[in-house]
Write a protein that holds these residues in place. Sequence first.
Motif, PDB file in Angstrom:
ATOM      1  N   ASN A   1       0.822  -1.215   0.000  1.00  0.00           N
ATOM      2  CA  ASN A   1       0.000   0.000   0.000  1.00  0.00           C
ATOM      3  C   ASN A   1       0.854   1.262   0.000  1.00  0.00           C
ATOM      4  OD1 ASN A   1      -2.453  -1.368  -0.007  1.00  0.00           O
ATOM      5  ND2 ASN A   1      -2.574  -1.447   2.224  1.00  0.00           N
TER       6      ASN A   1
ATOM      7  N   LYS B   1       0.835   3.746  -3.292  1.00  0.00           N
ATOM      8  CA  LYS B   1       0.160   5.035  -3.173  1.00  0.00           C
ATOM      9  C   LYS B   1       1.113   6.205  -2.990  1.00  0.00           C
ATOM     10  CE  LYS B   1      -3.932   2.935  -1.036  1.00  0.00           C
ATOM     11  NZ  LYS B   1      -4.766   2.852   0.188  1.00  0.00           N
TER      12      LYS B   1
ATOM     13  N   TYR C   1      -0.938   7.372   1.129  1.00  0.00           N
ATOM     14  CA  TYR C   1      -1.073   6.284   2.099  1.00  0.00           C
ATOM     15  C   TYR C   1      -1.516   6.823   3.452  1.00  0.00           C
ATOM     16  CZ  TYR C   1       0.028   2.883   5.643  1.00  0.00           C
ATOM     17  OH  TYR C   1      -0.068   2.051   6.739  1.00  0.00           O
TER      18      TYR C   1
ATOM     19  N   LYS D   1      -3.051   9.569   4.165  1.00  0.00           N
ATOM     20  CA  LYS D   1      -4.420  10.088   4.105  1.00  0.00           C
ATOM     21  C   LYS D   1      -5.433   8.950   4.261  1.00  0.00           C
ATOM     22  CE  LYS D   1      -7.527  12.890   1.247  1.00  0.00           C
ATOM     23  NZ  LYS D   1      -7.675  13.653  -0.024  1.00  0.00           N
ATOM     24  N   ALA D   2      -5.195   7.834   3.547  1.00  0.00           N
ATOM     25  CA  ALA D   2      -6.105   6.689   3.630  1.00  0.00           C
ATOM     26  C   ALA D   2      -6.021   6.020   5.001  1.00  0.00           C
ATOM     27  CB  ALA D   2      -5.768   5.683   2.534  1.00  0.00           C
TER      28      ALA D   2
ATOM     29  N   SER E   1      -7.655   8.247   7.750  1.00  0.00           N
ATOM     30  CA  SER E   1      -9.096   8.465   7.602  1.00  0.00           C
ATOM     31  C   SER E   1      -9.903   7.453   8.408  1.00  0.00           C
ATOM     32  CB  SER E   1      -9.490   8.372   6.121  1.00  0.00           C
ATOM     33  OG  SER E   1      -9.320   7.053   5.642  1.00  0.00           O
TER      34      SER E   1
END
Length: 647
Positions: free
Chosen positions: A475, A479, A484, A486-487, A490
């Motif tokens: 990941n 990304k 990465y 940010k995801a 979140s």
Amino acid sequence: MKALLFSGFLALTVCHVCAQKSPILYGIIPLEDLKMTTYPLDTSAVAVVLTDFGKVYTSINAVDVRLTYERHVRIKILKKEGLNWANFIIPLFHDGGHEERITRLRASTFNLEHGKLVETEMEKSSVFKEHHSHNINLQKFTFPNVKEGSVLELNVTIASDFLTAFPNWQFQFDIPVRWSEYWAFLHEFFVFEKYMQGYVPTTLYEVETVNHTDYVEFAHHWISKNVPAFKAEPFMTCKNDYFSKINIALSHVSFRNEMPLEIMSSWERLSDRLVDHDEFGKMITGSGFLKAKALEVTAGLTDPEQKVEAIFRYVQQTLEWNEINDKYPDNLKKVFEDKKGSAADINFVVAALLDKVDIPVDMVLLSTRDHGFVRKMYPMDRQLNYAIASVKLGDKLLLLDATEKYLPIGILPERCLNGEGLVISKTRFGWIPIEPKVKARTSINSDLVIDSQGELKGKMSFTYDGYAAQELRSNYFKKGESAYLKAFLSKKLWTEIEKSEFQNLSEIKKNPRQSHDVVVSEHVTMSGDLLYLNPMLSEQIQENVFKLENREYPVDFGKPFETTYVARFTLPDDIVVDEIPKPKLLTLPNGAAKYAYNVTQAGNVLNVVSLLQINKSLFDQTEYPDLRELYNLVVSKQAEQIVLKKK
């Protein structure tokens, strides 16, 4: 299949035209189906297969034998979530210069507009071909003008030279099926194995004997009515393993006055055939162009294990997997030049390089998790769809798959973890277990200070091992760090990140780690003098995925896993502990799974430990109640609050 015809049969010419027809006429749609807004037997259905009719029969002459497969299907779209049923894929088998062919294709969308039936027929230009694997191409198309209320109708005929690719028939799908009917006309000279799978029995199965002048034909007939939609459950492998379906495969050919010719034969004979096949075993012993590269990669190395690792690392970091699963490779020279290929391409390159430095290597064929489990009593190579390499070094067996850049040597991708694999070898033939060698481990450590207003501040660190480490690395590098983070963030409760740090991401043999300096402002609930703190700031399981009281299918996690959460909370002088959750420990029989939860106090410091271990991949239906109860406990304990009080 032309090889199946030999001299004793050359005088016979047969072409059977089947009289059985579809129960529906193309374009003649009952008004009640056009006006249907919900399916009475399943009001939640997003679409329904109104009729699915198929038949397959053989045509034989002095020089050829062919299969003809006809399908007539009609589907009603009920909700916008069902619009994806307008996308169709037809797989076509090919081998050498022969390929299955679509000889007739008609697809139309019917809509009721202002009380009139309007047909929109698909144009030929909407159909396109896509390469899927070494032996499969895909014909793809989408029905035109599809909306809620549409009726889709498809009529297709496929001509095939491959009796060994006899079409199976699926009675059950993710949407309900009102009527499903299949005819399979099996010639007496061609002996087929048949097996039914799934949990929904057919409404009718009958066999009619049809006597002809020179031969006998057996007409197998199945009907299923009102088949419920297949309901997937959490942690399943391939849904195709559980659909109601009839599987048919050619076992042997038995002409009169001739010795029987085995087709299905045995797994060992499949191995014997592949070992010396030009497009399998000889791809490894040949491919002389790889000799120089093999010597370059292993220069200065004398230990065989070091040579294996050097070659594995070279291929893993040089060739890119195109995300196609395959068991047979294409041209290895082209793969090597393009630096990209299927799973078979990449792992055959590994094997060929090892062969060039005199390290004995065998290929292992398996079925990936999304392809389904192997029924070993039916030795058909179409049950297998993936190839890896294997090396025996003394007592140590190494299974090699170089498609994933972030897995250590000897650790197979999760998609391969599906039971057993077949070693293709002159000396080591046989089935071997394909099991996870490591767990997916995630360890979370937090050290946080809470103030009198309930704000938390401190550091949270995440350390990964095994398959969890691979997931993080994949990941992160796919990304980039910004996307990465940010995801990742979140999904967290944290209000603010002051600093982030990553370690050991490029060093595959080390455990990767990420750390974050965090501020959490809105996690603690305050009521008067009381503060309520849920200590699970990460990895909390809020809902039990195992909702059904009873389960029809096994639970397959794919690999064992372990999540450890350790948190330290330092309290201010004006806050005291009023109540803490009670400790809990639950271990399933034979140590299959375990959950431990404990909160302790030492002065103004609270220490929280939550440990969830799933110690095996597969739980059968009899073990399901205990597993479900374990998850109920996890959800319950991780929801409990620590109660703090102001002095």
